[in-house]
Design an enzyme around this catalytic site. Structure first.
Site, PDB file in Angstrom:
ATOM      1  N   LYS A  90       0.850  -1.213   0.000  1.00 44.21           N
ATOM      2  CA  LYS A  90       0.000   0.000   0.000  1.00 44.21           C
ATOM      3  C   LYS A  90       0.878   1.254   0.000  1.00 44.21           C
ATOM      4  O   LYS A  90       0.678   2.160  -0.809  1.00 44.21           O
ATOM      5  CB  LYS A  90      -0.937   0.002   1.229  1.00 44.21           C
ATOM      6  CG  LYS A  90      -1.891  -1.199   1.237  1.00 44.21           C
ATOM      7  CD  LYS A  90      -2.829  -1.161   2.416  1.00 44.21           C
ATOM      8  CE  LYS A  90      -2.166  -1.391   3.765  1.00 44.21           C
ATOM      9  NZ  LYS A  90      -1.488  -2.706   3.893  1.00 44.21           N
ATOM     10  N   THR A  91       1.862   1.288   0.902  1.00 44.94           N
ATOM     11  CA  THR A  91       2.761   2.450   0.972  1.00 44.94           C
ATOM     12  C   THR A  91       3.588   2.556  -0.302  1.00 44.94           C
ATOM     13  O   THR A  91       3.851   3.658  -0.802  1.00 44.94           O
ATOM     14  CB  THR A  91       3.701   2.304   2.194  1.00 44.94           C
ATOM     15  OG1 THR A  91       2.881   2.157   3.346  1.00 44.94           O
ATOM     16  CG2 THR A  91       4.614   3.503   2.353  1.00 44.94           C
ATOM     17  N   ASP A 135      -1.475   7.091   5.936  1.00 46.55           N
ATOM     18  CA  ASP A 135      -1.411   5.669   6.274  1.00 46.55           C
ATOM     19  C   ASP A 135      -2.332   5.434   7.476  1.00 46.55           C
ATOM     20  O   ASP A 135      -2.582   6.366   8.248  1.00 46.55           O
ATOM     21  CB  ASP A 135       0.045   5.313   6.616  1.00 46.55           C
ATOM     22  CG  ASP A 135       0.314   3.825   6.488  1.00 46.55           C
ATOM     23  OD1 ASP A 135      -0.599   3.084   6.062  1.00 46.55           O
ATOM     24  OD2 ASP A 135       1.429   3.399   6.821  1.00 46.55           O
ATOM     25  N   THR A 184      -5.584  -1.199   6.845  1.00 47.62           N
ATOM     26  CA  THR A 184      -5.642  -2.649   6.963  1.00 47.62           C
ATOM     27  C   THR A 184      -7.070  -3.075   7.311  1.00 47.62           C
ATOM     28  O   THR A 184      -7.378  -4.251   7.350  1.00 47.62           O
ATOM     29  CB  THR A 184      -4.716  -3.125   8.100  1.00 47.62           C
ATOM     30  OG1 THR A 184      -4.964  -2.287   9.237  1.00 47.62           O
ATOM     31  CG2 THR A 184      -3.272  -3.026   7.707  1.00 47.62           C
ATOM     32  N   ARG A 243       6.842  -7.843   2.323  1.00 44.83           N
ATOM     33  CA  ARG A 243       7.650  -7.362   3.467  1.00 44.83           C
ATOM     34  C   ARG A 243       8.307  -8.533   4.179  1.00 44.83           C
ATOM     35  O   ARG A 243       9.478  -8.474   4.550  1.00 44.83           O
ATOM     36  CB  ARG A 243       6.790  -6.568   4.449  1.00 44.83           C
ATOM     37  CG  ARG A 243       7.633  -6.121   5.661  1.00 44.83           C
ATOM     38  CD  ARG A 243       6.875  -5.267   6.630  1.00 44.83           C
ATOM     39  NE  ARG A 243       6.533  -3.997   6.056  1.00 44.83           N
ATOM     40  CZ  ARG A 243       5.363  -3.383   6.256  1.00 44.83           C
ATOM     41  NH1 ARG A 243       4.437  -3.955   6.997  1.00 44.83           N
ATOM     42  NH2 ARG A 243       5.128  -2.222   5.702  1.00 44.83           N
TER      43      ARG A 243
HETATM   44  P1  ADP Z   1       2.075  -1.818   3.314  1.00 44.57           P
HETATM   45  O1  ADP Z   1       2.079  -0.306   3.182  1.00 44.57           O
HETATM   46  O2  ADP Z   1       0.937  -2.468   2.576  1.00 44.57           O
HETATM   47  O3  ADP Z   1       2.171  -2.279   4.744  1.00 44.57           O
HETATM   48  P2  ADP Z   1       4.635  -1.629   1.988  1.00 44.57           P
HETATM   49  O4  ADP Z   1       4.279  -0.869   0.754  1.00 44.57           O
HETATM   50  O5  ADP Z   1       5.322  -0.848   3.089  1.00 44.57           O
HETATM   51  O6  ADP Z   1       3.374  -2.374   2.588  1.00 44.57           O
HETATM   52  O7  ADP Z   1       5.542  -2.863   1.539  1.00 44.57           O
HETATM   53  C1  ADP Z   1       6.486  -3.455   2.391  1.00 44.57           C
HETATM   54  C2  ADP Z   1       7.753  -3.788   1.603  1.00 44.57           C
HETATM   55  O8  ADP Z   1       7.460  -4.821   0.680  1.00 44.57           O
HETATM   56  C3  ADP Z   1       8.278  -2.612   0.776  1.00 44.57           C
HETATM   57  O9  ADP Z   1       9.275  -1.908   1.466  1.00 44.57           O
HETATM   58  C4  ADP Z   1       8.832  -3.249  -0.453  1.00 44.57           C
HETATM   59  O10 ADP Z   1      10.196  -3.524  -0.281  1.00 44.57           O
HETATM   60  C5  ADP Z   1       8.079  -4.560  -0.580  1.00 44.57           C
HETATM   61  N1  ADP Z   1       7.038  -4.521  -1.618  1.00 44.57           N
HETATM   62  C6  ADP Z   1       5.736  -4.237  -1.437  1.00 44.57           C
HETATM   63  N2  ADP Z   1       5.049  -4.326  -2.591  1.00 44.57           N
HETATM   64  C7  ADP Z   1       5.945  -4.702  -3.525  1.00 44.57           C
HETATM   65  C8  ADP Z   1       5.849  -4.979  -4.935  1.00 44.57           C
HETATM   66  N3  ADP Z   1       4.683  -4.900  -5.577  1.00 44.57           N
HETATM   67  N4  ADP Z   1       6.973  -5.327  -5.594  1.00 44.57           N
HETATM   68  C9  ADP Z   1       8.146  -5.426  -4.932  1.00 44.57           C
HETATM   69  N5  ADP Z   1       8.312  -5.189  -3.607  1.00 44.57           N
HETATM   70  C10 ADP Z   1       7.227  -4.824  -2.918  1.00 44.57           C
END
Ligand code: ADP
Length: 370
Positions: A90-91, A135, A184, A243
């Protein structure tokens, strides 16, 4: 406390050989190191451009279309809401989109939005067409949420000034901006807020192939020697979550450096993951403790998640947000109107033979059917 908005913008130019010609002119970088919550490795591993992202193809394509259309019409991109379990991107989406648009991005967290004054600086600082990423948007207080409605709809806020007979309302016009929310818990977002997002996207768990691709790419970024089979193994044991794939990869790198001259073979990867208590399905000790507690203390369920959380001495939110989604997805657990129940697969996973289970509790209470 009013947090100073984090404004990301500008930055150094990267190799643009793989730019999309349609988007190329708009590409601009900002530095992940500007984001305080991001550790060094995270900044290295997190994709900085949408084309670096692996998986989530349908979401990706819809976002890409919306971005291109907004650029062609020189309009501000519509507000976007991402939901899904933690660690799925998402981030990453939210920080890649402003780069595609070549605009600034402010990053905020819903948990710190306790009163309208907490969000005012972000709104008044927003440049035309820029992105405000919030977020954990479900953690915003209701008063902040209501304050946001006119900001999202008409780019206007109404600020109350003074008290009693001197009270008056000041209308402040904002520059058009794009709000990107991440949560989430889509269930905790009120319908009026949800409806103000033009694009709503759900991120799902990644396939093993997609995770293996992420692991291989990130091993290169970390300058690791990683056997292709070891990459598969890490992907298999990452609970469908990039992650966690990154965390497991970093641990395998540490283990390989300390115990195996830096070469991460399949055996090294397996040994490293086993040492961390990560099993064949990628579950860690907390995941297994959740299943075991439901079996040992609550006879397999159904049981409310709060009761399990209290017994385990963990916050119910972390079970619901971080532990449960993958267990449900893997069919180790089911959710019923009366609480969580283990499935036959869940029982087997914690070493209980399904026929050890007492079926004398009425057919509607049965864990599974033969
Ligand atoms: P969320 O915001 O959903 O908790 P993040 O965007 O922070 O998740 O993702 C966590 C980590 O996973 C990121 O730092 C990145 O390294 C990896 N990641 C997430 N999505 C992808 C993707 N589509 N392709 C490659 N790596 C990804």
């Amino acid at each position: 406390m009013v947090r100073n908005p984090i404004i990301l913008g500008g930055g150094d130019q990267q190799d643009d050989s793989s730019r999309d010609p349609q988007l190329g002119a708009y590409y601009d970088n900002f530095r992940d190191s500007d984001r305080s919550a991001v550790g060094d490795d995270d900044a290295v591993l997190r994709p900085t451009r949408m084309f670096d992202m692996v998986g989530q193809r349908e979401v990706y394509e819809r976002i890409e279309i919306a971005v291109k259309a907004a650029q062609k019409r020189s309009e501000t991109l519509g507000h976007i809401l991402f939901d899904g379990p933690p660690g799925l991107g998402k981030t990453t989406f939210a920080t890649c989109i402003p780069r595609e648009l070549g605009v600034e991005c402010q990053i905020a967290n819903g948990a710190t939005m306790r009163a309208p004054k907490d969000i005012v600086p972000y709104l008044t600082n927003a440049q035309e067409g820029s992105v405000l990423f919030i977020d954990e948007i479900h953690r915003m207080q209701k008063t902040v949420e209501e304050f946001l409605y006119p900001a999202m709809e008409d780019f206007r806020i109404d600020v109350a000034m003074g008290e009693g007979v001197n009270a008056r309302t000041l209308n402040i016009h904002l520059k058009p901006f794009t709000l990107i929310g991440a949560t989430t818990r889509t269930g905790l977002i009120s319908a009026p807020l949800r409806d103000r997002f033009v694009i709503r996207e759900h991120l799902d768990f990644y396939t093993v192939d997609e995770l293996a691709e992420i692991v291989r790419r990130n091993a290169l970024k970390l300058k690791m020697t990683l056997d292709p089979q070891a990459a598969e193994e890490i992907a298999l044991r990452s609970r469908g979550t990039p992650r966690l794939a990154n965390n497991r990869l970093r641990w395998v790198r540490d283990y390989a450096d300390a115990r195996a001259d830096g070469v991460a073979s399949l055996t090294v990867a397996r040994d490293a993951l086993q040492m961390q208590g990560i099993d064949q399905l990628g579950l860690d000790s907390l995941d297994r403790k959740f299943l075991e507690t439901i079996w040992r203390v609550f006879q397999g369920g159904p049981v409310g998640v709060e009761a399990v959380a209290h017994t385990m001495n963990v916050a119910p939110d972390s079970l619901v947000d971080e532990v449960e989604p993958y267990l449900l997805r893997s069919e180790l657990l089911v959710r019923t109107p009366r609480g969580r129940r283990l499935t036959a697969k869940g029982l087997k996973h914690i070493g209980v033979e399904p026929d050890e289970f007492d079926f004398g509790r009425g057919s509607e209470n049965r864990l599974f059917d033969f």
